[in-house]
Design a protein around this motif. Structure first.
Motif, PDB file in Angstrom:
ATOM      1  N   UNK A  62       0.967  -1.174   0.397  1.00  0.00           N
ATOM      2  CA  UNK A  62      -0.056   0.273  -0.140  1.00  0.00           C
ATOM      3  C   UNK A  62       1.023   1.047  -0.081  1.00  0.00           C
ATOM      4  N   UNK A  63       1.189   1.579   1.150  1.00  0.00           N
ATOM      5  CA  UNK A  63       2.750   2.153   1.118  1.00  0.00           C
ATOM      6  C   UNK A  63       2.945   2.218  -0.504  1.00  0.00           C
ATOM      7  N   UNK A  64       3.819   1.704  -0.853  1.00  0.00           N
ATOM      8  CA  UNK A  64       4.728   1.874  -2.681  1.00  0.00           C
ATOM      9  C   UNK A  64       3.775   1.458  -3.270  1.00  0.00           C
ATOM     10  N   UNK A  65       2.113   2.234  -3.278  1.00  0.00           N
ATOM     11  CA  UNK A  65       1.645   2.061  -3.979  1.00  0.00           C
ATOM     12  C   UNK A  65       1.266   3.866  -4.100  1.00  0.00           C
ATOM     13  N   UNK A  66       1.121   4.694  -3.088  1.00  0.00           N
ATOM     14  CA  UNK A  66       0.975   5.545  -2.289  1.00  0.00           C
ATOM     15  C   UNK A  66       2.080   6.396  -3.618  1.00  0.00           C
ATOM     16  N   UNK A  67       3.387   5.919  -3.272  1.00  0.00           N
ATOM     17  CA  UNK A  67       4.464   6.690  -3.166  1.00  0.00           C
ATOM     18  C   UNK A  67       4.659   7.299  -2.413  1.00  0.00           C
ATOM     19  N   UNK A  68       5.504   8.510  -3.242  1.00  0.00           N
ATOM     20  CA  UNK A  68       6.001   9.721  -1.733  1.00  0.00           C
ATOM     21  C   UNK A  68       4.506  10.058  -0.759  1.00  0.00           C
ATOM     22  N   UNK A  69       3.408   9.587  -1.138  1.00  0.00           N
ATOM     23  CA  UNK A  69       1.896  10.159   0.053  1.00  0.00           C
ATOM     24  C   UNK A  69       1.851   8.707   0.797  1.00  0.00           C
ATOM     25  N   UNK A  70       2.233   7.776   0.514  1.00  0.00           N
ATOM     26  CA  UNK A  70       2.360   6.973   1.426  1.00  0.00           C
ATOM     27  C   UNK A  70       3.479   7.237   2.763  1.00  0.00           C
ATOM     28  N   UNK A  71       4.122   7.871   2.949  1.00  0.00           N
ATOM     29  CA  UNK A  71       5.102   8.582   3.888  1.00  0.00           C
ATOM     30  C   UNK A  71       4.651   8.903   4.344  1.00  0.00           C
ATOM     31  N   UNK A  72       3.747   9.546   4.234  1.00  0.00           N
ATOM     32  CA  UNK A  72       2.945  11.000   5.031  1.00  0.00           C
ATOM     33  C   UNK A  72       1.983  10.643   5.925  1.00  0.00           C
ATOM     34  N   UNK A  73       1.790  11.057   7.245  1.00  0.00           N
ATOM     35  CA  UNK A  73       0.722  11.306   7.910  1.00  0.00           C
ATOM     36  C   UNK A  73      -0.151  11.594   7.690  1.00  0.00           C
ATOM     37  N   UNK A  74      -1.561  10.914   8.023  1.00  0.00           N
ATOM     38  CA  UNK A  74      -2.667  11.122   7.518  1.00  0.00           C
ATOM     39  C   UNK A  74      -3.383   9.659   6.191  1.00  0.00           C
ATOM     40  N   UNK A  75      -2.534   9.154   6.211  1.00  0.00           N
ATOM     41  CA  UNK A  75      -2.912   8.040   4.742  1.00  0.00           C
ATOM     42  C   UNK A  75      -2.941   7.232   5.770  1.00  0.00           C
ATOM     43  N   UNK A  76      -3.991   6.573   4.829  1.00  0.00           N
ATOM     44  CA  UNK A  76      -4.358   4.485   6.503  1.00  0.00           C
ATOM     45  C   UNK A  76      -3.076   4.146   6.170  1.00  0.00           C
ATOM     46  N   UNK A  77      -2.711   3.704   4.611  1.00  0.00           N
ATOM     47  CA  UNK A  77      -1.579   2.976   4.703  1.00  0.00           C
ATOM     48  C   UNK A  77      -0.461   3.229   5.580  1.00  0.00           C
ATOM     49  N   UNK A  78      -0.281   4.720   5.919  1.00  0.00           N
ATOM     50  CA  UNK A  78       1.303   4.635   6.372  1.00  0.00           C
ATOM     51  C   UNK A  78       0.926   4.237   7.942  1.00  0.00           C
ATOM     52  N   UNK A  79      -0.390   4.418   8.388  1.00  0.00           N
ATOM     53  CA  UNK A  79      -0.631   4.736   9.899  1.00  0.00           C
ATOM     54  C   UNK A  79      -0.469   2.658  10.090  1.00  0.00           C
ATOM     55  N   UNK A  80      -1.148   2.022   8.998  1.00  0.00           N
ATOM     56  CA  UNK A  80      -1.100   0.868   9.178  1.00  0.00           C
ATOM     57  C   UNK A  80       0.094   0.250   9.258  1.00  0.00           C
ATOM     58  N   UNK A  81       0.925   0.752   8.014  1.00  0.00           N
ATOM     59  CA  UNK A  81       2.505   0.139   8.278  1.00  0.00           C
ATOM     60  C   UNK A  81       3.357   0.004   9.657  1.00  0.00           C
ATOM     61  N   UNK A  82       3.121   1.249  10.552  1.00  0.00           N
ATOM     62  CA  UNK A  82       3.289   1.230  12.265  1.00  0.00           C
ATOM     63  C   UNK A  82       2.736   0.532  12.518  1.00  0.00           C
ATOM     64  N   UNK A  83       1.879   0.156  12.597  1.00  0.00           N
ATOM     65  CA  UNK A  83       1.030  -0.447  13.234  1.00  0.00           C
ATOM     66  C   UNK A  83       1.214  -2.136  12.696  1.00  0.00           C
ATOM     67  N   UNK A  84       2.052  -2.303  12.556  1.00  0.00           N
ATOM     68  CA  UNK A  84       1.922  -4.154  11.584  1.00  0.00           C
ATOM     69  C   UNK A  84       2.259  -4.884  13.336  1.00  0.00           C
ATOM     70  N   UNK A  85       3.806  -4.141  13.013  1.00  0.00           N
ATOM     71  CA  UNK A  85       4.732  -5.256  14.455  1.00  0.00           C
ATOM     72  C   UNK A  85       4.265  -5.238  15.962  1.00  0.00           C
ATOM     73  N   UNK A  86       3.396  -4.075  16.218  1.00  0.00           N
ATOM     74  CA  UNK A  86       2.254  -4.553  17.509  1.00  0.00           C
ATOM     75  C   UNK A  86       1.440  -5.932  17.099  1.00  0.00           C
TER      76      UNK A  86
END
Ligand code: FAD
Length: 385
Positions: free
Chosen positions: A340-364
């Motif tokens: 998801x982050x990859x397809x969104x490109x730079x936007x996927x690294x930005x706070x506010x997208x669901x993919x960015x948040x979910x990427x940080x929630x994977x490990x827990x």
């Protein structure tokens, strides 16, 4: 609602209600709540009014009996349409805190604890993990010694979801100090306002709007009647409790994987590169299909394992299925967050997208409720390997 009278319409209704709730009451605020590190306490009341906190609990305790399939439909929808992992973990922390009391507590203890929580008036948390270790539950050190008709609790717990706000703490304690193994462990209900209980918040990688605490118990006194079931029976309660937690986490992971897929597909349809929509590039379509493939296998497996739970077909082999499903579901979430982050490109690294948040929630999701390594170990033992 029992599994016998549950229908596709019931499932659709639950899903629609969860989506409406997220769209009208959560979506506009979730990023602010994540920034603030908490969501309004009034949300518990709201979730209770909608009948969600009580799903799967008996009517006599203010609940609504519901099969797993229905509970999963709700969890998946809340995750898919924009509820953050932190919101779900804290709002539903009673689903790990209450089951020991529900299954093993005296009727008086059940009445004292459960209805207020299911009505959204009080918050419940489960306290197993200690600074010295989480995976090796049988080595826990927090003690509770009986003095007259009270237990006196000393020790520490860490990484406790809803630990800062909880009114009821379901605490794993060692009641037999001479017994260093699993049979010396019991479960005790500690009220959040007990004298000698101190709490400190912890900063995290994800689940930002969920409160997570380090707790200290310094000579905390609780009535002996707050013991859940028998002394020494706590370890078995903890193990049984994990199955439900792992099933729910699998449903959450599936919902988050779908959320990443939805966001990536929508972005790929709108974003233009080299004169055409991203989705017109075969590589991007294949990424989406790789996500879809994992999502569908997770859904099918979750349905099969939940169906067995609803039919009470829950032997050792089923426990192995739950462990492996949790690993598969969280790996699906991890894969979809990454893509998801990859397809969104730079936007996927930005706070506010669901993919960015979910990427940080994977490990827990891959560590909490039983880490990946332990899931494989437990599954192999249940299968007699
Ligand atoms: C945000 C968050 C919320 C949480 N909420 C709660 C809560 O509400 N209540 C609660 O009680 N706990 C909670 N936890 C704790 C969580 O359940 C534990 O973190 C988890 O069980 C792992 O324990 P540990 O962190 O002590 O890791 P450890 O036990 O120290 O393990 C570290 C790593 O080593 C691996 N490992 C351990 N033993 C073995 C072995 N024998 N073979 C191979 N690998 C091994 C583990 O898999 C893990 O990857 C939460 C954790 C987080 C991060």
């Amino acid at each position: 609602m029992s599994s016998e009278i549950f229908s596709q319409e019931d499932l659709q209704q639950v899903e629609d209600a969860a989506r409406r709730f997220i769209q009208t009451e959560v979506a506009a605020h979730i990023n602010d709540w994540e920034e603030a590190g908490q969501f309004p306490r009034s949300l518990y009341q709201r979730a209770a009014d909608l009948g969600w906190l009580g799903m799967g609990y008996p009517e006599a305790l203010s609940g609504t009996p519901a099969p797993w399939s229905l509970r999963n439909a709700q969890t998946i929808a809340l995750a898919r349409y924009g509820g953050s992992g932190g919101l779900l973990a804290s709002l539903f922390s009673h689903n790990i805190g209450l089951p020991p009391v529900l299954r093993h507590g005296s009727p008086a203890l059940q009445q004292k604890v459960i209805p207020d929580v299911l009505q959204g008036k009080k918050i419940s948390a489960l306290c197993i993990t200690e600074p010295g270790g989480g995976t090796d539950v049988s080595a826990l050190k927090t003690t509770a010694r009986l003095e007259g008709n009270e237990y006196v609790v000393d020790g520490e717990k860490i990484f406790i979801t809803s630990g800062m706000r909880a009114d009821w703490l379901t605490v794993a304690v060692r009641t037999d100090p001479k017994n260093k193994g699993p049979s010396g462990i019991s479960m005790l209900m500690v009220p959040g306002d007990a004298v000698g209980l101190s709490r400190s918040p912890l900063k995290k990688m994800g689940w930002l709007c969920s409160d997570t605490a380090h707790l200290r118990f310094d000579g905390v006194r609780v009535p002996a009647s707050n013991l859940v079931g028998e002394e020494g029976a706590g370890f078995k309660m903890i193990l049984t409790n994990f199955n439900g937690e792992r099933l729910s986490m699998s449903a959450m992971a599936l919902g988050f994987a779908e959320c990443c897929y939805d966001e990536a597909l929508s972005w790929a349809q709108q974003r233009k590169t080299f004169g055409t929509a991203l989705v017109d590039h075969q590589v991007i379509r294949h990424k989406l299909m790789d996500m879809k493939m994992r999502i569908e296998s997770t859904r099918a497996w979750l349905n099969a394992v939940s169906d067995r739970a609803d039919r009470n077909d829950k032997g050792a082999e089923w426990v192995a299925q739950v462990c492996l499903l949790k690993n598969h579901a969280t790996q699906t979430m991890q894969f979809c967050a990454d893509q998801g982050v990859q397809i969104l490109g730079g936007m996927g690294f930005m706070r506010g997208t669901a993919s960015e948040r979910i990427y940080r929630e994977v490990k827990v999701m891959m560590i909490g409720g039983g880490a990946e390594e332990i899931m494989k170990e437990l599954a192999s033992r249940q299968l007699g390997i």
